[in-house]
Scaffold this motif. Structure first.
Motif, PDB file in Angstrom:
ATOM      1  N   PHE A 253      44.213  49.586  51.332  1.00  0.00           N
ATOM      2  CA  PHE A 253      43.864  50.444  50.503  1.00  0.00           C
ATOM      3  C   PHE A 253      42.547  51.228  51.104  1.00  0.00           C
ATOM      4  N   LEU A 254      42.709  52.512  51.381  1.00  0.00           N
ATOM      5  CA  LEU A 254      41.129  52.977  51.898  1.00  0.00           C
ATOM      6  C   LEU A 254      40.969  53.936  50.893  1.00  0.00           C
ATOM      7  N   GLU A 255      39.727  54.266  50.626  1.00  0.00           N
ATOM      8  CA  GLU A 255      39.097  55.265  49.606  1.00  0.00           C
ATOM      9  C   GLU A 255      39.482  57.014  50.334  1.00  0.00           C
ATOM     10  N   SER A 256      39.465  56.786  51.996  1.00  0.00           N
ATOM     11  CA  SER A 256      39.834  58.252  52.445  1.00  0.00           C
ATOM     12  C   SER A 256      41.128  58.758  52.202  1.00  0.00           C
ATOM     13  N   ASP A 257      42.002  57.813  51.735  1.00  0.00           N
ATOM     14  CA  ASP A 257      43.523  58.120  51.402  1.00  0.00           C
ATOM     15  C   ASP A 257      43.637  59.036  50.555  1.00  0.00           C
ATOM     16  N   LYS A 258      42.630  58.996  49.493  1.00  0.00           N
ATOM     17  CA  LYS A 258      42.773  59.907  48.401  1.00  0.00           C
ATOM     18  C   LYS A 258      42.420  61.531  48.636  1.00  0.00           C
ATOM     19  N   ASN A 259      41.939  61.747  49.980  1.00  0.00           N
ATOM     20  CA  ASN A 259      41.792  63.082  50.497  1.00  0.00           C
ATOM     21  C   ASN A 259      43.148  63.635  50.892  1.00  0.00           C
ATOM     22  N   LEU A 260      44.375  62.791  51.014  1.00  0.00           N
ATOM     23  CA  LEU A 260      45.645  63.290  51.188  1.00  0.00           C
ATOM     24  C   LEU A 260      46.240  63.545  49.873  1.00  0.00           C
ATOM     25  N   THR A 261      47.431  64.451  49.768  1.00  0.00           N
ATOM     26  CA  THR A 261      48.248  64.349  48.611  1.00  0.00           C
ATOM     27  C   THR A 261      48.607  63.038  48.127  1.00  0.00           C
ATOM     28  N   TYR A 262      49.084  63.123  46.930  1.00  0.00           N
ATOM     29  CA  TYR A 262      49.594  61.704  46.301  1.00  0.00           C
ATOM     30  C   TYR A 262      50.826  61.298  47.249  1.00  0.00           C
ATOM     31  N   PRO A 263      51.695  61.813  47.316  1.00  0.00           N
ATOM     32  CA  PRO A 263      52.949  61.392  47.967  1.00  0.00           C
ATOM     33  C   PRO A 263      52.732  60.834  49.261  1.00  0.00           C
ATOM     34  N   LEU A 264      51.756  61.575  49.986  1.00  0.00           N
ATOM     35  CA  LEU A 264      51.410  61.157  51.514  1.00  0.00           C
ATOM     36  C   LEU A 264      50.314  59.919  51.455  1.00  0.00           C
ATOM     37  N   MET A 265      49.499  59.920  50.401  1.00  0.00           N
ATOM     38  CA  MET A 265      48.745  58.480  50.364  1.00  0.00           C
ATOM     39  C   MET A 265      49.729  57.473  49.817  1.00  0.00           C
ATOM     40  N   VAL A 266      50.815  57.667  49.009  1.00  0.00           N
ATOM     41  CA  VAL A 266      51.787  56.460  48.927  1.00  0.00           C
ATOM     42  C   VAL A 266      52.313  56.038  50.102  1.00  0.00           C
ATOM     43  N   SER A 267      52.766  57.029  50.776  1.00  0.00           N
ATOM     44  CA  SER A 267      53.579  56.597  52.108  1.00  0.00           C
ATOM     45  C   SER A 267      52.798  56.157  53.081  1.00  0.00           C
ATOM     46  N   LEU A 268      51.553  56.495  53.158  1.00  0.00           N
ATOM     47  CA  LEU A 268      50.655  55.910  54.226  1.00  0.00           C
ATOM     48  C   LEU A 268      50.236  54.517  53.804  1.00  0.00           C
ATOM     49  N   ARG A 269      50.132  54.151  52.413  1.00  0.00           N
ATOM     50  CA  ARG A 269      49.531  52.575  52.014  1.00  0.00           C
ATOM     51  C   ARG A 269      51.156  51.951  52.303  1.00  0.00           C
ATOM     52  N   SER A 270      52.259  52.442  51.889  1.00  0.00           N
ATOM     53  CA  SER A 270      53.381  51.742  52.088  1.00  0.00           C
ATOM     54  C   SER A 270      53.699  51.340  53.442  1.00  0.00           C
ATOM     55  N   LEU A 271      53.337  52.391  54.467  1.00  0.00           N
ATOM     56  CA  LEU A 271      53.582  52.161  55.803  1.00  0.00           C
ATOM     57  C   LEU A 271      52.706  51.077  56.457  1.00  0.00           C
ATOM     58  N   ARG A 272      51.378  50.740  55.881  1.00  0.00           N
ATOM     59  CA  ARG A 272      50.660  49.609  56.264  1.00  0.00           C
ATOM     60  C   ARG A 272      51.229  48.292  55.507  1.00  0.00           C
ATOM     61  N   ILE A 273      51.862  48.371  54.519  1.00  0.00           N
ATOM     62  CA  ILE A 273      52.487  46.992  53.949  1.00  0.00           C
ATOM     63  C   ILE A 273      53.630  46.804  54.683  1.00  0.00           C
ATOM     64  N   ALA A 274      54.340  47.637  55.109  1.00  0.00           N
ATOM     65  CA  ALA A 274      55.570  47.452  56.066  1.00  0.00           C
ATOM     66  C   ALA A 274      55.198  46.935  57.117  1.00  0.00           C
ATOM     67  N   GLY A 275      54.017  47.391  57.856  1.00  0.00           N
ATOM     68  CA  GLY A 275      53.599  46.949  59.154  1.00  0.00           C
ATOM     69  C   GLY A 275      52.855  45.452  59.121  1.00  0.00           C
ATOM     70  N   THR A 276      52.457  45.276  57.912  1.00  0.00           N
ATOM     71  CA  THR A 276      51.994  43.729  57.738  1.00  0.00           C
ATOM     72  C   THR A 276      53.216  42.926  57.687  1.00  0.00           C
ATOM     73  N   LEU A 277      54.279  43.010  57.001  1.00  0.00           N
ATOM     74  CA  LEU A 277      55.531  42.479  57.081  1.00  0.00           C
ATOM     75  C   LEU A 277      56.407  42.343  58.346  1.00  0.00           C
ATOM     76  N   ILE A 278      56.313  43.454  59.025  1.00  0.00           N
ATOM     77  CA  ILE A 278      56.952  43.338  60.347  1.00  0.00           C
ATOM     78  C   ILE A 278      56.000  42.347  61.291  1.00  0.00           C
ATOM     79  N   ALA A 279      54.748  42.430  61.334  1.00  0.00           N
ATOM     80  CA  ALA A 279      53.686  41.523  62.142  1.00  0.00           C
ATOM     81  C   ALA A 279      53.889  40.195  61.844  1.00  0.00           C
ATOM     82  N   LEU A 280      54.240  39.866  60.569  1.00  0.00           N
ATOM     83  CA  LEU A 280      54.188  38.475  60.087  1.00  0.00           C
ATOM     84  C   LEU A 280      55.698  37.900  60.435  1.00  0.00           C
TER      85      LEU A 280
END
Length: 443
Positions: A253-280
């Motif tokens: 989670f980044l504070e600057s994510d809140k400068n995006l709309t809520y769906p985009l913010m959630v999508s971006l954070r979900s993408l980071r979580i998915a990226g972590t799982l892929i890397a692991l």
């Protein structure tokens, strides 16, 4: 002391960057007060010395001072102006009014460079620098409140350095604050050169795989951490804020994510979580499906993978370990090489090494794809320390999967989750997702 000035001091609280001094401007004696993290005092005094050109009577003195700026008598208004970087001048400590003037400000908008190790799409680009007083001023620009408290500590015996603590009174949890203050005062004789030295001072083990202290160059992230009840440390010479405690959510989670709309913010954070799982998981999944449980794959895919590995002399586990080590060397070289040639050399080196290894039948084509996906996914997490943690933790899943196959991936992920569940920083669990809402609570 006059009730007006006392009320102002009580409103701002005990802050070590609060300047309150009687100043002799040639023949004129005045009282100056403001925040020295926002005011460049030396040049400001030179500008004010035009006051002291002759002896004034008290009445003339007040008249001369009142001509410098706006007269203020309300303590709340004066406090707000102080936090905005104004300098207050009073004829004497017992005066019933002050004059607000524009001082020579400390330059906070960079002599300061742009952010280098962290990137933001929508957010301020200003970053911290190596001067802790400047960093405190930057923080006061981001959080303008009379509830911000600053404490300075002189640490070290052979190499004395200033360690500054910032917190938001009323939001920070008292147990967390007292623990940090007690540890700093008890170990103030320790020399501080690095983050490891600071963590040792606070009684935090330096042997943790995941960071117990969050570091950031971005003032916006540090400001939000203050509002969430955390404390911030600045050490002279380190161009970033140390945020206590660090929790699992800081990885995504980044504070600057809140400068995006809520769906985009959630999508971006979900993408980071998915990226972590892929890397692991991806490196371990490759070994599990190629060497241990190929029967899980469709027959056509299994045959295709077997054909791509035809002629490869090493088992899948040895093959991927060799390539991972080479990849780690390339990534480390990209950090050490000069910025002008680093990206070019590492990109060309990676392409040449990968292509040559495949043509020499030392590794399979599929492995190159897996490693490329893993490296890209690993870079989606927030913070350099978290990126390095994921790079290390993936080896745990890889080892388990090489022994137990697909079941080993589950075992490796379970082991990592169990480890994270046992991690805490200053009494706050690492897997804590609660945030303070301004009521003094903090999880």
């Amino acid at each position: 002391m006059n009730s007006l000035i006392k009320e102002i001091k009580d409103s701002i609280g005990e802050n070590d960057d609060l300047l309150f001094t009687e100043q002799q401007l040639k023949d004129l004696s005045v009282v100056l007060f403001g925040l020295n993290s926002l005011i460049d005092l030396g040049p400001t005094i030179k500008q004010l010395e035009q006051l002291g050109q002759k002896n004034y009577s008290n009445k003339e003195k007040q008249k001369q001072i009142s001509q410098l700026g706006e007269i203020k008598r309300n303590a709340g208004e004066i406090t707000s102006l102080l936090l905005d970087g104004k300098l207050m001048i009073a004829p004497s400590p017992n005066a019933d009014f002050v004059v607000s003037v524009d001082p020579v400000p400390v330059k906070l908008n960079r002599a300061i460079d742009q952010i280098t190790n962290e990137n933001t799409m929508l957010g301020p680009f200003v970053s911290f620098n190596e001067d802790s007083l400047t960093n405190i001023g930057v923080m006061r620009k981001h959080v303008v409140s009379e509830k911000i408290r600053v404490k300075h500590f002189l640490t070290g015996t052979h190499n004395k350095k200033e360690l500054s603590l910032i917190y938001y009174e009323g939001i920070v949890e008292e147990n967390l604050l007292q623990t940090v203050l007690k540890d700093i005062k008890r170990n103030s004789i320790n020399d501080l050169h690095s983050i490891q030295d600071v963590t040792k001072m606070l009684g935090i083990t330096p042997y943790s795989i995941v960071p117990r202290v969050k570091t950031t160059e971005m003032p916006s992230e540090a400001a939000q951490s203050l509002l969430n009840g955390k404390v911030i440390l600045f050490l002279d010479g380190l161009p970033f804020a140390l945020i206590l405690p660090s929790v699992f959510a800081d990885m995504f989670f980044l504070e600057s994510d809140k400068n995006l709309t809520y769906p985009l913010m959630v999508s971006l954070r979900s993408l980071r979580i998915a990226g972590t799982l892929i890397a692991l998981i991806f490196p371990g999944l490759y070994v599990a499906l190629v060497a241990v449980n190929p029967e899980v794959l469709r027959l056509e895919l299994a045959l295709s993978i077997a054909q791509s590995r035809e002629g490869v002399p090493y088992p899948a586990f040895i093959e991927i370990i060799i390539m991972l080590v080479v990849l780690e060397l390339i990534m480390e070289a990209s950090v050490r090489l000069p910025k002008s040639i680093g990206p070019t050399i590492t990109m060309v080196g990676g392409i040449i090494l990968g292509q040559a290894a495949v043509e020499a039948q030392l590794v399979s084509n599929l492995l190159v794809i897996v490693l490329a996906a893993t490296t890209i996914a690993n870079s989606t997490v927030v913070g350099v320390q978290n990126l390095l943690s994921i790079r290390l933790l993936k080896y745990i899943v890889l080892i388990f999967s090489s022994v137990f196959g697909v079941l080993g991936i589950l075992a490796g992920v379970f082991f990592i989750c169990a480890y994270l569940a046992g991690v805490s920083s200053l009494g706050v669990p690492y897997l804590n997702f609660k945030q303070s809402k301004g009521d003094g609570s903090h999880g």
